[in-house]
Structures are given as C-alpha cells and as structure tokens.
Scaffold this active site. Structure first.
Site, PDB file in Angstrom:
ATOM      1  N   CYS A  72       0.865  -1.170   0.000  1.00 45.80           N
ATOM      2  CA  CYS A  72       0.000   0.000   0.000  1.00 45.80           C
ATOM      3  C   CYS A  72       0.901   1.219   0.000  1.00 45.80           C
ATOM      4  CB  CYS A  72      -0.872   0.041   1.251  1.00 45.80           C
ATOM      5  SG  CYS A  72      -2.039  -1.329   1.349  1.00 45.80           S
ATOM      6  N   GLY A 104      -0.487   0.509  -4.977  1.00 43.40           N
ATOM      7  CA  GLY A 104      -1.819  -0.050  -4.750  1.00 43.40           C
ATOM      8  C   GLY A 104      -2.820   0.556  -5.701  1.00 43.40           C
ATOM      9  N   ASN A 107       0.601   0.769   5.976  1.00 43.75           N
ATOM     10  CA  ASN A 107       1.223  -0.067   4.942  1.00 43.75           C
ATOM     11  C   ASN A 107       2.000  -1.169   5.654  1.00 43.75           C
ATOM     12  OD1 ASN A 107       4.125   0.378   2.767  1.00 43.75           O
ATOM     13  ND2 ASN A 107       2.538  -1.168   2.679  1.00 43.75           N
ATOM     14  N   GLY A 108       1.637  -2.419   5.355  1.00 47.00           N
ATOM     15  CA  GLY A 108       2.328  -3.545   5.988  1.00 47.00           C
ATOM     16  C   GLY A 108       1.348  -4.630   6.341  1.00 47.00           C
ATOM     17  N   TYR A 142      11.609  -4.532  -6.830  1.00 48.90           N
ATOM     18  CA  TYR A 142      10.403  -4.434  -7.634  1.00 48.90           C
ATOM     19  C   TYR A 142       9.437  -3.318  -7.223  1.00 48.90           C
ATOM     20  CZ  TYR A 142       5.777  -5.670  -9.436  1.00 48.90           C
ATOM     21  OH  TYR A 142       4.544  -5.623 -10.018  1.00 48.90           O
TER      22      TYR A 142
END
Ligand code: SF4
Length: 460
Positions: free
Chosen positions: A2, A28, A106-107, A246
C-alpha cells in the site's frame, strides 16, 4: 503493498495528499482514500474513499469537500482482509480520551488474527476485516495519558510490518516498525511537514526530503515542529529486499540511494556472474529496464527495445474466454519483431512469482521470431511466501518452490534460465555497510516469529 501519505500545516493539505497519492499509485490500485480536517478544531473529519485508481475516485468536487490543513491518504493493494469497501483506508474512529483519530497503514501484522480474537472476546466490534483496524482497537483499550505513550504501548503488542501515518485533530504521527520492513520518508514543503511511503511523492509536491523515518521511530508532528522518540522494541533493521527489486519506484530514495541505482547494480551483478554469447539484451518493461541497462553495460551487449508496454491499460473487467486468453498479456506488452526476428536474446526481468506471466511473455517473443531466449532474473528465486505485507501466493503456487532450475526453464519455455545469487544481491543492497535486509522470500529465514511455526533467522 500500500502507499500512505500525511500532510500537516498547509491549507491545501487534501489536494497535496491527492497529488502525492498519484505518485504512490504503483503501490496499490485497488482502492484509495483521503481524510482531512482543520487542526485545533473539534469538528467533523471529512473523508472520501472508493474503489479504483486515484483518478477514478477523486474529482474536483470531491476534493472541495475535504478542507483543512491536515490530511492523510492511502492507496490500497489488498494483502489482508479481502476486497470489501469496509477495508478501504484511511480508517476513522473516535476515542473518548484522544478525540478523532484517523490511520493509514502499509504492511501486515503477523499476529493480527490472535489479537483480533482476543479483542473480540473482550467485546470489541470490528467493522472491517483488515489487520489495520486491530491497531485502532488497541489504542482505544490502552490506559495511558498521552497518545505518544499509547502508541508505544500498542507497539509492544503488534508484530510484523507497519509503516503508519496517524492523525488527531492536534498532530500528525509517523510510525515505522522496528525492522523497518516498509519504507516511510519525512519531508518539508514550506512550513508544512509531509510523511510518505516513498520520496517520489515528495518530489512531485516540490517538497524537500529531510530523511527516512528510522525503523522503530515514532515521529510526532504539529504545525510548527516535530519530535522523535523510539518505540520500546529494539532490534536490527531488516528492510524488505523487494522494495528495491520491484515495488518502489526507480526515482525513489531508499536509504539515500535511488532505487534505479540498486536495480542497475543488480543487472550488472547478474552479467558478472556469467558470460553469455547472444545478439541482444531486452528488458521486460517497466521494472526490468534498469537491470537490463546494467546487464548491457557490464556485458558489452547491445540493449534494444524488444517489448513495448501499453501504459494506458486500466483494469480489464472481462474475463477472457479460452479463445482470447492471450489478449490480457498482449494488452500490456507487445514484441518488436524487428529486434527479435532470428536473434538470440537475453531477456531481463526483476522476479518470477508463479511464472504464469513470464511463460506468456516468452511465447510472445517466440512468436515474434526470437531464435534463442535466455531468461535472466535480477533477484534470487522466490521460494517462500511473504508475511510482511507483500501479496505472494502460498508455496504451492510459487514456481521456484515447486521446481528445480531445469524444470523451471522447461515450464517457461526458455533455452536457459538464471537468477541473481543471494550473495550478489546482498552485496548490491548492503554495499559494504552494515545495513541488513529481509531475504525471507528467498531463503525462508524470517526475521521474527510470525505465529505460524516458521524457521526464524539466527540473530547477527
Ligand atoms: S519476505 Fe520478501 S517480500 Fe516479504 S519483507 Fe521479506 S524480502 Fe520483502
């Protein structure tokens, strides 16, 4: 994955958050949202959220309904909790002690299931299935005087990956878990302070990059200044190796180095691990491009544009029938036949997960006339699932977990296949420093127990 952003001290906070989310869109695409309000006022918080890209969800009139000098935003890629509207962040809630609180995360909390069960047994009612909501319930139940103390107490209970922006009507907070799995940067734009998942959001907003939020750091920011404190759980940082491979954008900074520099160095290292006699190097766009540039530079082979990516493809809603099953990959990528016809090519990509897309790309290249195809991957084989916020399948569906190298080459339809070694990856990422990364999806050594009986990496 995210993307998160938080801004305090600018009357156009929600508009800045909106543009910042554009820069973070690669993290996201499922849904997004912004919550805003005016600091110092005990009024209502304004919120707008929805499924889709930033461009789909926000229009001029929606932004007008998001006033205030503080805003936080989120772009969602579902890893935990499924595809329900209730899971779209930022979440909002009202605490008796601290007033309105909004959070974007985020996570992935590795003990979310256990905590949720415990909280539900104590009477908590959850509105979403997201692990992030667990944090709000823990805040509500922690009996201390200040929110800073409360967040520190909560951090003792949660495990796994969390980069968080959280706001009350007085302050903006930035929190990064002690391992620092997910990135979080801190910047300044005029008098305003900004927290964002990646520095590319600061660049877009003409903001100055001040520094990364440190692993295990809690930043408390008001309109004038900020203070920093450490979370109680100390450990050696383990940055996610997949961010530079990535996820992060090539122009973003990770530990003060651009992601592009890391990716190019991975391509160079890949070329240095072998000597290949081929006609041309091509990249799988976009994330394979920097490694292909590095590979070509180190090998002395020409780099050509062998695949063209169509950047205008939104989400496709029609499930292709058997007869048109290859349209989906062709929507995104098309081969350049003049580069490929009767050539032996080395194809550079960043990673292989299931192998399904790679197999289709190889078929496209064969159909375009490539004589030999040598696939080179600028990261080691992914043989284990991620539990820290990256949506990888279970081991049954990971190509490298189920097959040895020759079998993988057969399945993908290439003449040869090679991955960057873990040793070379470590050298690229660590560059002689003591910086450590998580490599668990390559070697199965997770930095901490994740409550499902997996091997844990020995302490350094
Ligand atoms: S397991 Fe892999 S993807 Fe997950 S945090 Fe570790 S390196 Fe990143």
């Amino acid at each position: 994955m995210c993307g998160i952003i938080g801004i305090i001290g600018d009357p156009l906070a929600s508009q800045l958050a909106y543009f910042g989310l554009y820069a973070l869109q690669h993290r996201g695409q499922e849904a997004c949202g912004i919550v805003s309000f005016t600091t110092g006022e005990d009024g209502d918080l304004s919120s707008h959220k929805g499924f889709g890209l930033v461009n789909d969800v926000f229009k001029e009139d929606t932004l007008k309904k998001l006033p205030g000098d503080l805003a936080i935003g989120h772009v969602r890629y579902a890893t935990q909790g499924g595809h329900s509207a209730y899971n779209i962040q930022p979440f909002l809630f009202r605490s008796a002690k601290f007033g309105s609180i909004t959070i974007a995360h985020n996570g992935n909390l590795t003990n979310a299931k256990e905590l949720r069960q415990e909280l539900e047994e104590k009477g908590s009612i959850f509105t979403s299935t997201s692990d992030s909501e667990v944090i709000l319930h823990l805040i509500a139940r922690t009996k201390v005087d200040t929110l800073e103390e409360c967040l520190k107490e909560v951090s003792k209970r949660i495990y796994g990956a969390y980069s968080i922006v959280l706001a009350t009507q007085k302050k903006l907070y930035g929190i990064r878990d002690p391992f620092g799995f997910r990135p979080l940067v801190f910047g300044r734009r005029g008098k305003a302070f900004i927290l964002a998942s990646e520095s590319c959001a600061l660049d877009l907003l003409d903001a100055e990059y001040l520094r990364d939020v440190r692993p295990g750091e809690l930043l408390s920011i008001n309109c004038e200044n900020f203070s920093s404190t450490s979370l109680p759980r100390e450990t050696t940082p383990r940055y996610c190796a997949f961010e530079p491979i990535y996820f992060s954008r090539p122009d973003s900074l990770l530990e003060k180095e651009t992601v592009y520099t890391y990716r190019k160095a991975m391509g160079k290292a890949l070329a240095q691990e072998e000597k290949l006699d081929v006609d041309v190097v091509i990249a799988v766009p976009d994330s394979g491009v920097p490694a292909a540039i590095g590979y070509a530079e180190a090998s002395g082979l020409p780099l050509e544009l062998g695949l063209v990516r169509n950047h205008y493809v939104g989400r496709t809603f029609i499930e292709p029938t058997q007869a048109i099953r290859d349209f989906r990959v062709k929507l995104k990528l098309n081969p350049v036949s003049s580069v490929l016809k009767n050539k032996s090519v080395v194809v550079i990509d960043d990673s292989i997960v299931r192998g399904t897309t790679s197999r289709k790309i190889i078929r496209l290249l064969r159909d375009a006339g490539a004589k030999e195809i040598h696939l080179r991957i600028s990261s080691p084989p992914i043989a284990y699932s991620c539990h820290y916020g990256v949506s990888t399948p279970t081991r049954d569906n990971l190509l490298a977990a189920q097959n040895k190298l020759p079998a993988m080459a057969d399945i993908l339809g290439v003449d040869t296949l090679k991955f960057l070694s873990l040793e070379s990856l470590k050298k690229v990422l660590e560059k002689g420093t003591s910086t450590k990364h998580c490599h668990a999806c390559f070697n199965g050594l997770y930095p901490e127990e994740i409550f499902c009986k997996i091997p844990v990496a020995p302490a350094d």
